[in-house]
Design a protein around this motif. Sequence first.
Motif, PDB file in Angstrom:
ATOM      1  N   THR A 152       3.107 -33.686 -41.986  1.00 57.15           N
ATOM      2  CA  THR A 152       2.990 -32.351 -42.555  1.00 57.15           C
ATOM      3  C   THR A 152       3.972 -31.420 -41.842  1.00 57.15           C
ATOM      4  OG1 THR A 152       1.319 -31.682 -40.940  1.00 57.15           O
ATOM      5  CG2 THR A 152       0.532 -32.728 -42.980  1.00 57.15           C
ATOM      6  N   PRO A 153       4.302 -30.262 -42.417  1.00 53.24           N
ATOM      7  CA  PRO A 153       5.198 -29.311 -41.756  1.00 53.24           C
ATOM      8  C   PRO A 153       4.703 -28.909 -40.364  1.00 53.24           C
ATOM      9  CG  PRO A 153       4.994 -28.732 -44.060  1.00 53.24           C
ATOM     10  CD  PRO A 153       3.991 -29.838 -43.800  1.00 53.24           C
ATOM     11  N   ILE A 154       3.396 -28.748 -40.216  1.00 53.11           N
ATOM     12  CA  ILE A 154       2.835 -28.367 -38.913  1.00 53.11           C
ATOM     13  C   ILE A 154       3.067 -29.465 -37.886  1.00 53.11           C
ATOM     14  CG2 ILE A 154       0.700 -27.916 -37.645  1.00 53.11           C
ATOM     15  CD1 ILE A 154       1.705 -25.553 -39.237  1.00 53.11           C
ATOM     16  N   ARG A 155       2.836 -30.711 -38.289  1.00 53.59           N
ATOM     17  CA  ARG A 155       3.048 -31.833 -37.367  1.00 53.59           C
ATOM     18  C   ARG A 155       4.522 -31.980 -37.019  1.00 53.59           C
ATOM     19  NH1 ARG A 155       0.912 -37.101 -39.709  1.00 53.59           N
ATOM     20  NH2 ARG A 155       1.828 -37.881 -37.780  1.00 53.59           N
ATOM     21  N   LYS A 156       5.404 -31.765 -37.981  1.00 53.94           N
ATOM     22  CA  LYS A 156       6.845 -31.841 -37.714  1.00 53.94           C
ATOM     23  C   LYS A 156       7.252 -30.775 -36.697  1.00 53.94           C
ATOM     24  CE  LYS A 156       8.545 -33.802 -42.071  1.00 53.94           C
ATOM     25  NZ  LYS A 156       9.386 -33.565 -43.269  1.00 53.94           N
ATOM     26  N   LEU A 157       6.741 -29.574 -36.886  1.00 52.79           N
ATOM     27  CA  LEU A 157       7.067 -28.487 -35.966  1.00 52.79           C
ATOM     28  C   LEU A 157       6.550 -28.792 -34.572  1.00 52.79           C
ATOM     29  CD1 LEU A 157       8.118 -25.641 -35.394  1.00 52.79           C
ATOM     30  CD2 LEU A 157       5.888 -24.742 -36.143  1.00 52.79           C
ATOM     31  N   GLY A 158       5.297 -29.253 -34.493  1.00 48.77           N
ATOM     32  CA  GLY A 158       4.733 -29.582 -33.186  1.00 48.77           C
ATOM     33  C   GLY A 158       5.506 -30.677 -32.492  1.00 48.77           C
ATOM     34  N   ASN A 159       5.870 -31.713 -33.238  1.00 47.47           N
ATOM     35  CA  ASN A 159       6.636 -32.818 -32.669  1.00 47.47           C
ATOM     36  C   ASN A 159       7.987 -32.338 -32.175  1.00 47.47           C
ATOM     37  OD1 ASN A 159       6.928 -35.859 -32.337  1.00 47.47           O
ATOM     38  ND2 ASN A 159       8.712 -35.417 -33.624  1.00 47.47           N
ATOM     39  N   HIS A 160       8.625 -31.468 -32.961  1.00 47.42           N
ATOM     40  CA  HIS A 160       9.942 -30.940 -32.589  1.00 47.42           C
ATOM     41  C   HIS A 160       9.859 -30.122 -31.296  1.00 47.42           C
ATOM     42  CE1 HIS A 160      13.972 -29.237 -33.035  1.00 47.42           C
ATOM     43  NE2 HIS A 160      13.433 -28.036 -32.854  1.00 47.42           N
ATOM     44  N   VAL A 161       8.861 -29.253 -31.208  1.00 50.46           N
ATOM     45  CA  VAL A 161       8.711 -28.410 -30.018  1.00 50.46           C
ATOM     46  C   VAL A 161       8.418 -29.253 -28.779  1.00 50.46           C
ATOM     47  CG1 VAL A 161       7.281 -26.634 -28.925  1.00 50.46           C
ATOM     48  CG2 VAL A 161       7.994 -26.379 -31.314  1.00 50.46           C
ATOM     49  N   LEU A 162       7.475 -30.168 -28.895  1.00 50.67           N
ATOM     50  CA  LEU A 162       7.123 -31.017 -27.754  1.00 50.67           C
ATOM     51  C   LEU A 162       8.287 -31.903 -27.336  1.00 50.67           C
ATOM     52  CD1 LEU A 162       3.512 -32.030 -28.875  1.00 50.67           C
ATOM     53  CD2 LEU A 162       4.118 -30.497 -26.984  1.00 50.67           C
ATOM     54  N   CYS A 163       9.045 -32.381 -28.320  1.00 46.51           N
ATOM     55  CA  CYS A 163      10.214 -33.210 -28.023  1.00 46.51           C
ATOM     56  C   CYS A 163      11.249 -32.397 -27.249  1.00 46.51           C
ATOM     57  CB  CYS A 163      10.808 -33.732 -29.338  1.00 46.51           C
ATOM     58  SG  CYS A 163      12.128 -34.940 -29.126  1.00 46.51           S
TER      59      CYS A 163
END
Length: 262
Positions: A152-163
């Motif tokens: 989902t867009p939220i999961r993509k954003l979270g993954n991007h930030v944590l990465c």
Amino acid sequence: MSSFLRPVVTGQAPSVLPSHFTEVSSHLAIAPLVSVVIPAMNEAENLPHVFATLPSWIHEVVLVDGHSTDDTVKVARELRPDVRVVAQTGKGKGDALISGFAACTGEIIVMVDADGSADGSEIVSYVSALVGGADFAKGSRFANGGGTDDMTPIRKLGNHVLCAVVNAKFGARYTDLCYGYNAFWRHCLDKITLDCTGFEVETLMNIRVVKAGLRVQEIPSHEYVRIHGVSNLRAVRDGLRVLRVIVHERRERRSAHRKEVR
């Protein structure tokens, strides 16, 4: 050419290969034995698809059963009579993987989810990276050639930030952080001691391979939507667990640095 990799004459029968080589195709054979670890809980409906995508040349499949209440184990044994079933004693994906890794007899270990989201035919790319010199082959949905149908867009954003945080704090160069399709040489486990039980295990592994100075190569991978059932992943809950792992590992690194300076 790597001693782990050998060309095969086109059309050559497997029986004429040296006993310590496994034929991957009519042109290629590898020396290391490859173990595939699949943590599963109530995935009986998905296993036929998952097993069908696995290459015929792998050494073994280790299925870690996480207290399934359906026919997960029965289906696995029907599909692959030689499957090694490990009964998980604890809970969580991290705990399951740790149990599976301990049961492996191969020199290369591949992690594959049981929900049908991973394409087993990609395993050859992971193994090729390892026999080519990498210590850890890390799947990435955001490397050139990768993709995802499931985030989902939220999961993509979270993954991007944590990465981005992991890259900045540990000197990594990852394009993806929270992905469970990875492969590594078994000896890497001696340098990345695993001590977590949940979905954050992938992040912990990614951080510790960097801290250990291991050579990492990202492998473009496509993630598909789960075929049957509902995922146990919870974006907020598991995102916070990943963040706690990052903070803890950063503190440990600082503590180790202070001891070296003294």
